[in-house]
Scaffold this motif. Structure first.
Motif, PDB file in Angstrom:
ATOM      1  N   HIS A   1      40.926  35.376  48.104  1.00 24.84           N
ATOM      2  CA  HIS A   1      39.829  35.522  49.049  1.00 24.84           C
ATOM      3  C   HIS A   1      40.168  35.235  50.508  1.00 24.84           C
ATOM      4  O   HIS A   1      39.275  35.073  51.332  1.00 24.84           O
ATOM      5  CB  HIS A   1      38.661  34.638  48.596  1.00 24.84           C
ATOM      6  CG  HIS A   1      38.252  34.917  47.177  1.00 24.84           C
ATOM      7  ND1 HIS A   1      37.673  36.104  46.791  1.00 24.84           N
ATOM      8  CD2 HIS A   1      38.406  34.182  46.039  1.00 24.84           C
ATOM      9  CE1 HIS A   1      37.458  36.094  45.478  1.00 24.84           C
ATOM     10  NE2 HIS A   1      37.906  34.944  45.004  1.00 24.84           N
TER      11      HIS A   1
ATOM     12  N   GLN B   1      39.191  44.500  50.758  1.00 24.22           N
ATOM     13  CA  GLN B   1      38.215  43.906  49.857  1.00 24.22           C
ATOM     14  C   GLN B   1      38.552  44.218  48.404  1.00 24.22           C
ATOM     15  O   GLN B   1      38.438  43.358  47.519  1.00 24.22           O
ATOM     16  CB  GLN B   1      36.805  44.423  50.189  1.00 24.22           C
ATOM     17  CG  GLN B   1      35.699  43.689  49.431  1.00 24.22           C
ATOM     18  CD  GLN B   1      35.725  42.192  49.690  1.00 24.22           C
ATOM     19  OE1 GLN B   1      35.705  41.746  50.847  1.00 24.22           O
ATOM     20  NE2 GLN B   1      35.790  41.395  48.619  1.00 24.22           N
ATOM     21  N   GLN B   2      38.990  45.461  48.156  1.00 25.65           N
ATOM     22  CA  GLN B   2      39.384  45.836  46.801  1.00 25.65           C
ATOM     23  C   GLN B   2      40.579  45.018  46.335  1.00 25.65           C
ATOM     24  O   GLN B   2      40.659  44.605  45.168  1.00 25.65           O
ATOM     25  CB  GLN B   2      39.698  47.333  46.741  1.00 25.65           C
ATOM     26  CG  GLN B   2      38.465  48.218  46.878  1.00 25.65           C
ATOM     27  CD  GLN B   2      38.806  49.694  47.012  1.00 25.65           C
ATOM     28  OE1 GLN B   2      39.887  50.050  47.464  1.00 25.65           O
ATOM     29  NE2 GLN B   2      37.882  50.553  46.611  1.00 25.65           N
TER      30      GLN B   2
ATOM     31  N   MET C   1      41.410  41.967  47.325  1.00 24.36           N
ATOM     32  CA  MET C   1      40.967  40.606  47.051  1.00 24.36           C
ATOM     33  C   MET C   1      40.187  40.521  45.742  1.00 24.36           C
ATOM     34  O   MET C   1      40.338  39.571  44.978  1.00 24.36           O
ATOM     35  CB  MET C   1      40.127  40.101  48.228  1.00 24.36           C
ATOM     36  CG  MET C   1      40.941  39.867  49.491  1.00 24.36           C
ATOM     37  SD  MET C   1      39.946  39.256  50.876  1.00 24.36           S
ATOM     38  CE  MET C   1      41.223  38.960  52.113  1.00 24.36           C
ATOM     39  N   ASP C   2      39.372  41.546  45.480  1.00 24.76           N
ATOM     40  CA  ASP C   2      38.606  41.561  44.234  1.00 24.76           C
ATOM     41  C   ASP C   2      39.535  41.677  43.024  1.00 24.76           C
ATOM     42  O   ASP C   2      39.379  40.958  42.030  1.00 24.76           O
ATOM     43  CB  ASP C   2      37.605  42.727  44.232  1.00 24.76           C
ATOM     44  CG  ASP C   2      36.472  42.527  45.231  1.00 24.76           C
ATOM     45  OD1 ASP C   2      36.281  41.380  45.682  1.00 24.76           O
ATOM     46  OD2 ASP C   2      35.797  43.517  45.573  1.00 24.76           O
ATOM     47  N   LYS C   3      40.504  42.597  43.091  1.00 21.44           N
ATOM     48  CA  LYS C   3      41.417  42.808  41.970  1.00 21.44           C
ATOM     49  C   LYS C   3      42.285  41.580  41.689  1.00 21.44           C
ATOM     50  O   LYS C   3      42.549  41.242  40.544  1.00 21.44           O
ATOM     51  CB  LYS C   3      42.323  44.012  42.243  1.00 21.44           C
ATOM     52  CG  LYS C   3      41.656  45.362  42.049  1.00 21.44           C
ATOM     53  CD  LYS C   3      42.671  46.480  42.236  1.00 21.44           C
ATOM     54  CE  LYS C   3      42.028  47.845  41.975  1.00 21.44           C
ATOM     55  NZ  LYS C   3      43.017  48.945  42.109  1.00 21.44           N
TER      56      LYS C   3
ATOM     57  N   ASN D   1      41.655  38.487  42.782  1.00 20.95           N
ATOM     58  CA  ASN D   1      40.885  37.246  42.845  1.00 20.95           C
ATOM     59  C   ASN D   1      41.446  36.315  43.923  1.00 20.95           C
ATOM     60  O   ASN D   1      41.624  35.116  43.716  1.00 20.95           O
ATOM     61  CB  ASN D   1      40.869  36.541  41.480  1.00 20.95           C
ATOM     62  CG  ASN D   1      39.813  35.451  41.413  1.00 20.95           C
ATOM     63  OD1 ASN D   1      38.802  35.505  42.112  1.00 20.95           O
ATOM     64  ND2 ASN D   1      40.051  34.445  40.582  1.00 20.95           N
TER      65      ASN D   1
ATOM     66  N   LYS E   1      37.837  48.283  53.453  1.00 20.91           N
ATOM     67  CA  LYS E   1      37.495  48.574  52.061  1.00 20.91           C
ATOM     68  C   LYS E   1      38.669  48.259  51.141  1.00 20.91           C
ATOM     69  O   LYS E   1      38.504  47.627  50.082  1.00 20.91           O
ATOM     70  CB  LYS E   1      37.098  50.048  51.921  1.00 20.91           C
ATOM     71  CG  LYS E   1      36.779  50.474  50.492  1.00 20.91           C
ATOM     72  CD  LYS E   1      36.458  51.965  50.431  1.00 20.91           C
ATOM     73  CE  LYS E   1      36.227  52.419  48.995  1.00 20.91           C
ATOM     74  NZ  LYS E   1      35.975  53.885  48.920  1.00 20.91           N
TER      75      LYS E   1
END
Length: 229
Positions: free
Chosen positions: A205, A196-197, A199-201, A203, A193
Motif C-alpha cells: 500500500h 492501484q492494480q 498494490m491491490d494484487k 497487497n 490505475k
C-alpha cells in the motif's frame, strides 16, 4: 564444440559501459562474433532486437527503465525464435526459475570465464541451450519451495501484466507518475490505475513497499547500484 562458419551477430544488453566495453573486446578478439548493437536499457534491447535481428542476445537482468526479464518476455513475444542468453551477477533460484519460464536459451553467471561465455553463444546460435554448470545442476534438482532474494516465500510476479511490471520498475526506480506516463506514452490517470492494480494484487500500500518488492524479486537490484553510470 560446434563452430558455425558464419560470423555470429550478437546484441549486448548491459547498462554498465565498462562491462559492455569488456564484452565487446572479448568477442572481437575471438574473431567469430560481430557485435551488432549495444543496448543500455531493456527498452533499447527490445527495439534493437526487432530492427537488428541478432543471432544471439546477451542480456543483463538488472537494467533501468525495463529489466532484463521483462525485456526478454517482450522480445520472445515479438519473435519466439529469438535466442536470449542471460548474463547476471545473481543466480539464485528465483532468477533461474523465472528466466527459464520466460524461455531463455541460456543463463550464465557474470563470474564465468571467457571460454564458457563464447562456447555458450556458439551453442545457442545453432539452436542449443546452455547454462553454467552450477546452474544446470540446480535446474535438475527438485526445488519444493523457491524463495525470493530476501528469504521470504516468493510471490508469483507473473500474475502482473507486462504493463504493470513496467510501471512497477519505473516506480521502484523513483519515477513520479508524470515521468512514468511520459516514458510509457500513456496518461497519468492510466499510470494511477496501474499503480492501484499493482498494490491491490501484491497487497502493498505504499511506494516504499513496492520498491522493497521490486528488489526482493529482482526487478531492480538496489538504489545504490542504480546510480552507477
Amino acid at each position: 564444440m560446434t563452430t558455425p562458419q558464419k560470423q555470429i551477430k550478437v546484441l549486448l544488453a548491459e547498462d554498465h559501459a565498462i562491462v559492455r566495453q569488456g564484452l565487446c573486446s572479448l568477442l572481437n578478439v575471438d574473431g567469430h562474433f560481430t557485435v551488432v548493437g549495444e543496448a543500455k536499457t531493456g527498452r533499447e534491447a527490445v527495439e534493437m532486437a526487432k530492427t537488428l535481428r541478432p543471432d544471439v542476445i546477451l542480456m543483463d537482468i538488472a537494467m533501468p527503465v525495463l529489466n532484463g526479464l521483462e525485456a526478454t518476455k517482450q522480445i520472445l513475444t515479438a519473435d519466439p525464435a529469438a535466442k536470449v542468453v542471460i548474463l547476471s551477477a545473481h543466480s539464485d533460484d528465483e532468477y533461474i526459475e523465472r528466466m527459464n519460464a520466460a524461455g531463455v536459451a541460456g543463463f550464465l553467471e557474470k563470474q564465468t570465464s571467457a571460454e564458457i561465455l563464447t562456447k555458450a553463444i556458439r551453442e545457442v546460435a545453432v539452436g542449443k541451450t546452455f547454462f553454467s554448470p552450477s546452474i544446470a545442476k540446480r535446474m535438475h534438482q527438485d526445488h519444493n519451495t523457491l524463495r525470493s532474494r530476501d528469504g521470504s516465500p516468493k510471490v508469483h510476479s507473473r500474475s502482473l501484466t507486462a504493463r504493470e511490471s513496467e510501471v512497477l520498475q519505473l516506480v521502484a526506480e523513483g519515477s513520479a507518475n508524470k515521468q512514468v506516463a511520459s516514458e510509457l506514452g500513456i496518461s497519468i490517470k492510466t499510470v494511477e490505475k496501474h499503480r492501484q492494480q499493482l498494490m491491490d494484487k501484491l497487497n502493498i500500500h505504499d511506494t516504499a513497499g513496492l520498491t522493497r518488492y521490486a528488489i526482493s524479486t529482482g526487478v531492480i537490484e538496489n538504489s545504490v547500484q542504480l546510480t552507477i553510470v
